[in-house]
Design a protein around this motif. Structure first.
Motif, PDB file in Angstrom:
ATOM      1  N   PRO A  55       9.149 -28.223  20.885  1.00  0.00           N
ATOM      2  CA  PRO A  55       9.705 -27.839  22.193  1.00  0.00           C
ATOM      3  C   PRO A  55      10.898 -26.889  22.000  1.00  0.00           C
ATOM      4  N   PRO A  56      11.109 -25.971  22.933  1.00  0.00           N
ATOM      5  CA  PRO A  56      12.208 -24.995  22.785  1.00  0.00           C
ATOM      6  C   PRO A  56      13.567 -25.659  22.584  1.00  0.00           C
ATOM      7  N   GLU A  57      13.798 -26.840  23.188  1.00  0.00           N
ATOM      8  CA  GLU A  57      15.100 -27.527  23.024  1.00  0.00           C
ATOM      9  C   GLU A  57      15.342 -27.874  21.563  1.00  0.00           C
ATOM     10  N   ALA A  58      14.254 -28.281  20.883  1.00  0.00           N
ATOM     11  CA  ALA A  58      14.412 -28.667  19.470  1.00  0.00           C
ATOM     12  C   ALA A  58      14.790 -27.448  18.635  1.00  0.00           C
ATOM     13  N   TRP A  59      14.117 -26.319  18.913  1.00  0.00           N
ATOM     14  CA  TRP A  59      14.431 -25.097  18.161  1.00  0.00           C
ATOM     15  C   TRP A  59      15.876 -24.657  18.462  1.00  0.00           C
ATOM     16  N   ALA A  60      16.284 -24.768  19.732  1.00  0.00           N
ATOM     17  CA  ALA A  60      17.650 -24.394  20.110  1.00  0.00           C
ATOM     18  C   ALA A  60      18.670 -25.304  19.429  1.00  0.00           C
ATOM     19  N   LEU A  61      18.353 -26.587  19.362  1.00  0.00           N
ATOM     20  CA  LEU A  61      19.265 -27.541  18.726  1.00  0.00           C
ATOM     21  C   LEU A  61      19.454 -27.209  17.249  1.00  0.00           C
ATOM     22  N   GLU A  64      22.290 -25.032  16.485  1.00  0.00           N
ATOM     23  CA  GLU A  64      23.642 -25.590  16.627  1.00  0.00           C
ATOM     24  C   GLU A  64      24.010 -26.547  15.502  1.00  0.00           C
ATOM     25  N   GLU A  95      16.785 -34.668  17.217  1.00  0.00           N
ATOM     26  CA  GLU A  95      17.801 -35.200  18.116  1.00  0.00           C
ATOM     27  C   GLU A  95      19.146 -35.239  17.396  1.00  0.00           C
TER      28      GLU A  95
END
Ligand code: 4AD
Ligand code: MG
Length: 432
Positions: A55-61, A64, A95
């Motif tokens: 998911p894009p959130e995982a790649w974005a995380l 960071e 996560e």
């Protein structure tokens, strides 16, 4: 249902999906594929994140993440011969548990020892330190197994004491109406009382010495193992020491090869630790040392340099026996063959690591031990119960003390004892 796994258990989960929690050690990305190397204390795991597969959130995380951030990764465990530990994890979910700002004190570069010690609470997380502590734990367990299998009773002796033990400095603290209490320098005197009650005992506890030495082998708080055996004489005592040391080294070689490798230890040096260990009479040791250019005189205790000089010809630990009375503690038994000396031994580790054990047969003659106490101007009243062991059923007995951190330093090939205890206490160090 989430299946949580520790890194050292992953082989049991090959082909299935699990969640691993730990801390980030390295991050790498090619733009489409990213790698997170993480550790959880049980091992190191390489994980792979493919941009199009998560998911894009995982790649974005991922973007960071920083070194030492605490994360949970979920994905399939895949066998991979090239990966550390033999398994890799293909990330399906990522996560963040605990972020870690960029100014984490320990960076992937050379740090000075004082800086590392100031940051000991973080330094402990690095691979060499983890290896040292696994080896230390193996040594401790081996010691317990060795004595348990031989029918010894473990006795826990007090840390707050009224009597004193060795010659070096004492830490004291106020103790209610009783005046000062002293932190134990040794459990031995209590061990002697216990040997008469239980036959064969050992103590394993922290000991304290207010020594103002700043050497590579001195701590103010260290752990000592002290067996005490009724009816053992000096030779039996040395036999027990060499059997114990061979057992410990054998156990580490058997079970801790990976950790020895992490420490870059030359294991061939440990493989030659076999019984019997050479036994050198103190007087012969002095003569040998003088021939090698040392200034040591008969009567002196041996210093670190002399110890290193003496063991250079041997591939295993060496006993130096029967030191002059004045160089050693009051409780050592007079040598009937040469009353200027006592029945004792120092066990010197090879490769210049120096004394790791001090042992002796104990003076069991009341008059003789009283004489020695008075010579040393020690307070007789403080020793009343100890002296009474010589009055009621005195018995030949012997024991020794093994310094745990010095033993760990030797087995790991560490140049400094301060990395062989989790939070070292030294003259100028009381924190962290
Ligand atoms: O030779 P030591 O002082 O002997 C005793 O304490 C006896 N009561 C032992 C006994 O017979 N039961 O100390 C024993 C060992 C040393 O050989 C050394 O390995 C370690 O304890 N040791 C220290 N380790 C770290 N820092 C120090 N300041 C130490 N002093 C002694
Ligand atoms: Mg000693």
């Amino acid at each position: 249902m989430t299946t949580y796994a520790r890194i050292d258990e992953l082989s049991a989960h090959a082909g299935t999906t699990v969640t691993v929690r730990g801390w980030v050690t390295h991050l790498r990305s090619s733009g489409k594929v990213a790698f997170i190397v993480m550790r959880d204390g049980t091992g190191i795991l390489q994980t792979v994140l493919v941009k199009n597969a998560v998911p894009p959130e995982a790649w974005a995380l991922f973007g960071e993440l920083t070194q030492e951030a605490c994360i949970a990764v979920t994905g399939e465990v895949r066998a991979d011969a090239r990966a550390p530990g033999g398994y890799e994890l293909g990330i399906a979910g990522l996560e963040l548990i605990g972020a870690s700002p960029l100014d984490y004190p320990i960076q992937p570069k050379e740090h000075g020892i004082d800086f590392l010690l100031d940051n000991r609470h973080f330094w402990l997380r690095t691979p060499r330190q983890v290896a040292i502590f696994r080896i230390r734990n193996e040594i401790e367990q081996a010691i317990h197994d060795f004595f348990y299998d031989r029918g010894f009773l473990r006795v826990d002796t007090p840390i707050l004491t009224a009597a004193i033990g060795e010659r070096s400095g004492l830490f004291s603290t106020e103790y209610f109406e009783e005046g000062n209490a002293f932190l134990a320098q040794t459990g031995q005197l209590y061990g002697e009382a216990a040997a008469a009650a239980f036959g064969k005992i050992y103590t394993f506890g922290p000991t304290f010495r207010a020594e103002k030495s700043k050497t590579r082998r001195h701590l103010t708080e260290f752990w000592m193992i002290e067996p005490e055996v009724a009816f053992n004489e000096s030779e039996d005592n040395m036999k027990l020491q060499e059997d114990m040391l061979t057992f410990i080294v054998g156990r580490v070689l058997e079970r801790r090869q990976a950790e020895l490798k992490e420490c870059e230890r030359d294991v061939s040096k440990l493989e030659s630790v076999k019984t019997p260990f050479p036994r050198i009479d103190y007087s012969d040791a002095v003569a040998t040392l003088q021939k090698k250019g040392s200034k040591v005189q008969w009567g002196d205790d041996l210093g670190a340099e002399d110890e290193a000089l003496l063991v250079e010809d041997y591939d295993r630990p060496v006993f130096v026996m029967n030191y002059p009375k004045e160089a050693k503690a009051f409780y050592m038994k007079e040598n009937p063959a040469d009353p200027r000396t006592v029945l004792c031994d120092d066990c010197l580790a090879p490769e210049g690591y120096g004394e790791i054990i001090g042992g002796s047969q104990r003076e069991d003659d009341l008059e003789k031990i009283l004489h020695r106490l008075r010579e040393e101007k020690l307070p007789e009243e403080a020793y009343d119960w100890y002296l009474a062991l010589r009055k009621y059923g005195t018995f030949p007995h012997s024991g020794y003390g093994l310094g745990l951190e010095r033993t760990v330093a030797w087995i790991c090939g560490s140049q400094h004892i301060r990395e062989c205890i989790a939070f070292p206490r030294m003259m100028h160090r009381l924190r962290p």
